[in-house]
Design a protein around this motif. Structure first.
Motif, short mmCIF file in Angstrom:
data_model
loop_
_atom_site.label_atom_id
_atom_site.label_comp_id
_atom_site.label_asym_id
_atom_site.label_seq_id
_atom_site.Cartn_x
_atom_site.Cartn_y
_atom_site.Cartn_z
N PHE A 214 0.88 -1.03 0.05
CA PHE A 214 0.05 -0.06 0.03
C PHE A 214 1.02 1.35 -0.11
O PHE A 214 0.69 2.14 -0.66
CB PHE A 214 -1.00 0.00 1.07
CG PHE A 214 -1.91 1.17 1.22
CD1 PHE A 214 -2.63 1.64 0.04
CD2 PHE A 214 -1.99 1.96 2.44
CE1 PHE A 214 -3.25 2.53 0.13
CE2 PHE A 214 -2.89 2.93 2.51
CZ PHE A 214 -3.51 3.34 1.38
N THR A 215 1.87 1.38 1.00
CA THR A 215 2.70 2.41 0.90
C THR A 215 3.24 2.69 -0.38
O THR A 215 3.21 3.68 -1.04
CB THR A 215 4.08 2.38 1.97
OG1 THR A 215 3.47 2.47 3.29
CG2 THR A 215 5.06 3.36 1.65
N LEU A 216 3.67 1.59 -1.28
CA LEU A 216 4.42 1.62 -2.59
C LEU A 216 3.26 2.27 -3.67
O LEU A 216 3.61 3.26 -4.33
CB LEU A 216 5.02 0.25 -2.88
CG LEU A 216 6.14 -0.02 -2.19
CD1 LEU A 216 6.39 -1.36 -2.44
CD2 LEU A 216 7.49 0.83 -2.51
N GLU A 217 2.02 1.66 -3.45
CA GLU A 217 1.05 2.25 -4.30
C GLU A 217 0.61 3.48 -4.29
O GLU A 217 0.43 4.31 -5.05
CB GLU A 217 -0.10 1.48 -4.45
CG GLU A 217 -0.17 0.17 -4.78
CD GLU A 217 -1.20 -0.86 -4.69
OE1 GLU A 217 -2.45 -0.44 -3.96
OE2 GLU A 217 -1.23 -2.09 -5.02
N VAL A 218 0.60 4.09 -2.99
CA VAL A 218 0.35 5.46 -2.69
C VAL A 218 1.43 6.40 -3.16
O VAL A 218 1.33 7.40 -4.07
CB VAL A 218 0.20 5.61 -1.30
CG1 VAL A 218 0.09 7.18 -0.78
CG2 VAL A 218 -1.23 5.05 -0.61
N VAL A 219 2.83 6.03 -2.98
CA VAL A 219 3.84 6.72 -3.47
C VAL A 219 4.03 6.87 -4.95
O VAL A 219 4.28 8.03 -5.48
CB VAL A 219 5.11 6.26 -2.71
CG1 VAL A 219 6.35 6.98 -3.46
CG2 VAL A 219 5.14 6.37 -1.37
N ARG A 220 3.80 5.81 -5.63
CA ARG A 220 3.69 5.82 -6.97
C ARG A 220 2.49 6.56 -7.69
O ARG A 220 2.84 7.26 -8.47
CB ARG A 220 3.63 4.34 -7.62
CG ARG A 220 4.97 3.49 -7.13
CD ARG A 220 4.67 1.94 -7.61
NE ARG A 220 5.91 1.24 -7.50
CZ ARG A 220 5.92 -0.04 -6.95
NH1 ARG A 220 4.87 -0.73 -6.89
NH2 ARG A 220 7.00 -0.43 -6.94
N ALA A 221 1.53 6.42 -6.88
CA ALA A 221 0.22 7.34 -7.34
C ALA A 221 0.60 8.79 -7.49
O ALA A 221 0.25 9.63 -8.18
CB ALA A 221 -1.12 7.11 -6.65
N VAL A 222 1.22 9.22 -6.01
CA VAL A 222 1.47 10.80 -6.08
C VAL A 222 2.65 10.91 -6.92
O VAL A 222 2.48 12.19 -7.61
CB VAL A 222 1.97 10.86 -4.60
CG1 VAL A 222 2.57 12.24 -4.18
CG2 VAL A 222 0.91 10.71 -3.47
N ALA A 223 3.72 10.40 -7.30
CA ALA A 223 4.67 10.53 -7.92
C ALA A 223 4.21 10.74 -9.61
O ALA A 223 4.84 11.75 -10.24
CB ALA A 223 5.62 9.66 -7.92
N ALA A 224 3.28 9.83 -9.70
CA ALA A 224 2.78 10.03 -11.24
C ALA A 224 1.77 11.48 -11.40
O ALA A 224 1.67 11.91 -12.46
CB ALA A 224 1.86 8.77 -11.52
N ALA A 225 1.38 11.76 -10.22
CA ALA A 225 0.45 12.80 -10.33
C ALA A 225 1.12 14.28 -10.48
O ALA A 225 0.66 15.11 -11.18
CB ALA A 225 -0.51 12.92 -8.92
N ILE A 226 2.19 14.40 -9.63
CA ILE A 226 2.93 15.39 -9.56
C ILE A 226 4.37 15.47 -9.82
O ILE A 226 4.99 16.82 -9.82
CB ILE A 226 2.88 16.09 -8.29
CG1 ILE A 226 3.43 15.21 -6.98
CG2 ILE A 226 1.61 16.57 -7.83
CD1 ILE A 226 3.71 16.18 -5.66
N GLY A 227 4.91 14.35 -10.17
CA GLY A 227 6.40 14.21 -10.53
C GLY A 227 7.12 13.66 -9.36
O GLY A 227 6.92 14.12 -8.36
N PRO A 228 8.08 12.60 -9.65
CA PRO A 228 8.88 11.96 -8.27
C PRO A 228 9.66 13.15 -7.77
O PRO A 228 9.90 12.67 -6.56
CB PRO A 228 9.51 10.92 -9.24
CG PRO A 228 9.64 11.32 -10.50
CD PRO A 228 8.44 11.95 -10.69
#
Length: 380
Positions: A214-228
């Motif tokens: 879940f942590t990985l999915e959240v971080v990936r979703a955020v990075a995809a939304a605004i950039g890593p």
């Protein structure tokens, strides 16, 4: 009162400039995110919060206090949020005040999970498993027995990752340079990591790979939304806040950090890091980017404001050092460290969370206390 200038100590590496992605930081001191309960009842930041953060704009970076990505994620009364237009507008006044004072800000995004109550949010808390927080929790009506959270479905887990991504977009719209995903201190993402709060038998539980998913999915979703490079993440290996108990810390966090390391994130923020702790060295070796470390300080602040503890963390491999209570009580902490001046102590921990200017925006600077003259523009 006669003004006396403190004897200036040797320059501290904490005061050296640094880079964080595209940001140029004038020093390596980060104001850590600290819940202060000064938002409106609907989660909207106001003028008092703008003044508080602008006072502390000399920090190399400010990570603003935890803001909730949806209504059910609210923890306590008067907590900031970032999921409605009025939240964005309120935070924009904060980031504008800090930018005008020369500062830079990220926003921490936090979902409380089981750390919440229907009297506060109007909703039954959700969590990986229906394991309640032990004891009571503070609500608008006072302390109440913690509610049994509802176990999240897989669809709700995916939707919550989407809420984090939407909140991150809102944060950028509000003027933040980036966001910090809060996967620490016993809140929702940490509840998925720990076996005492995650009893799931599906793909989000059981093994280390399942519990970090879940942590990985959240971080990936955020990075995809605004950039890593606008995305950071906070972890608290071995932390016990909010009754979390980890029994496999040494296995769990290297696995999680190894996965995060491939995402080219802005930073990794470790809570209560100890230079002598072997796990810090292991995680530093796994993490290729900027590492922010938050030292464990005694209840009474050290006279140097955390300088020595911070310098030890830099020597142990940290790139930036996050300090909480020293910035809370010392809006001019950077200047105090530069001059070797003593720091204000936190006057009353109760005032940290009760709202209002007292214990919030009324801590004096050295100049206001009459200890030293006002700094020149070049010294700011």
């Amino acid at each position: 009162m006669t003004r006396t200038t403190p004897r200036t100590p040797a320059p501290s590496p904490l005061l050296q400039p640094a880079r964080l992605g595209p940001l140029h930081l004038p020093n390596r001191l980060v104001m850590a995110p600290m819940t202060r309960n000064r938002a409106g009842a609907d989660g909207t930041p106001g003028a008092l919060m703008a003044a508080y953060y602008a006072q502390r704009a000399t920090a190399g970076l400010i990570v603003a206090e935890a803001a909730t990505p949806n209504a059910v994620g609210q923890t306590y009364p008067d907590i900031a949020a970032i999921h409605r237009p009025e939240h964005v507008a309120g935070w924009r006044s904060v980031t504008g005040a800090v930018a005008a004072a020369g500062g830079r800000m990220f926003l921490q995004i936090q979902h409380g999970g089981r750390v919440g109550h229907p009297e506060t949010s109007g909703l039954t808390p959700v969590a990986p498993s229906p394991v309640p927080l032990p004891g009571t929790i503070f609500t608008p009506g006072g302390h109440r027995p913690a509610a049994v959270p509802r176990e999240m479905t897989a669809a709700e887990i995916r939707a919550t990752a989407g809420d984090f991504a939407a909140a991150a977009r809102n944060a950028v719209a509000a003027g933040f340079a980036g966001v910090e995903v809060h996967s620490a201190n016993g809140y929702l993402l940490h509840q998925f990591l720990a076996r005492n709060t995650n009893h799931r038998t599906d793909a989000y539980g059981g093994s280390v790979a399942g519990r970090i998913r879940f942590t990985l999915e959240v971080v990936r979703a955020v990075a995809a939304a605004i950039g890593p490079r606008r995305t950071g993440v906070r972890l608290s290996p071995g932390g016990t806040a909010n009754a979390i108990r980890e029994d496999d810390t040494a296995e769990l966090y290297p696995a999680l950090v190894a996965e995060l390391a491939g995402l080219d994130l802005a930073y990794l923020h470790l809570v209560r890091a100890e230079p002598e702790e072997p796990l810090l060295g292991r995680l530093r070796a796994l993490w290729p980017g900027t590492l922010i470390a938050n030292p464990l300080l005694p209840d009474r602040l050290p006279a140097d404001g955390g300088r020595a503890a911070g310098e030890r963390l830099l020597a142990a491999g940290a790139d930036l050092v996050a300090l909480g209570r020293p910035f809370l009580a010392n809006p001019d902490l950077v200047r105090r460290i530069a001059l070797g001046a003593p720091v204000n102590e936190v006057r009353d921990r109760y005032l940290m969370y009760v709202g209002g200017a007292t214990g919030y925006t009324d801590y004096p600077t050295l100049t206001e206390a009459g200890a030293v003259p006002a700094p020149s523009a070049a010294a700011l």
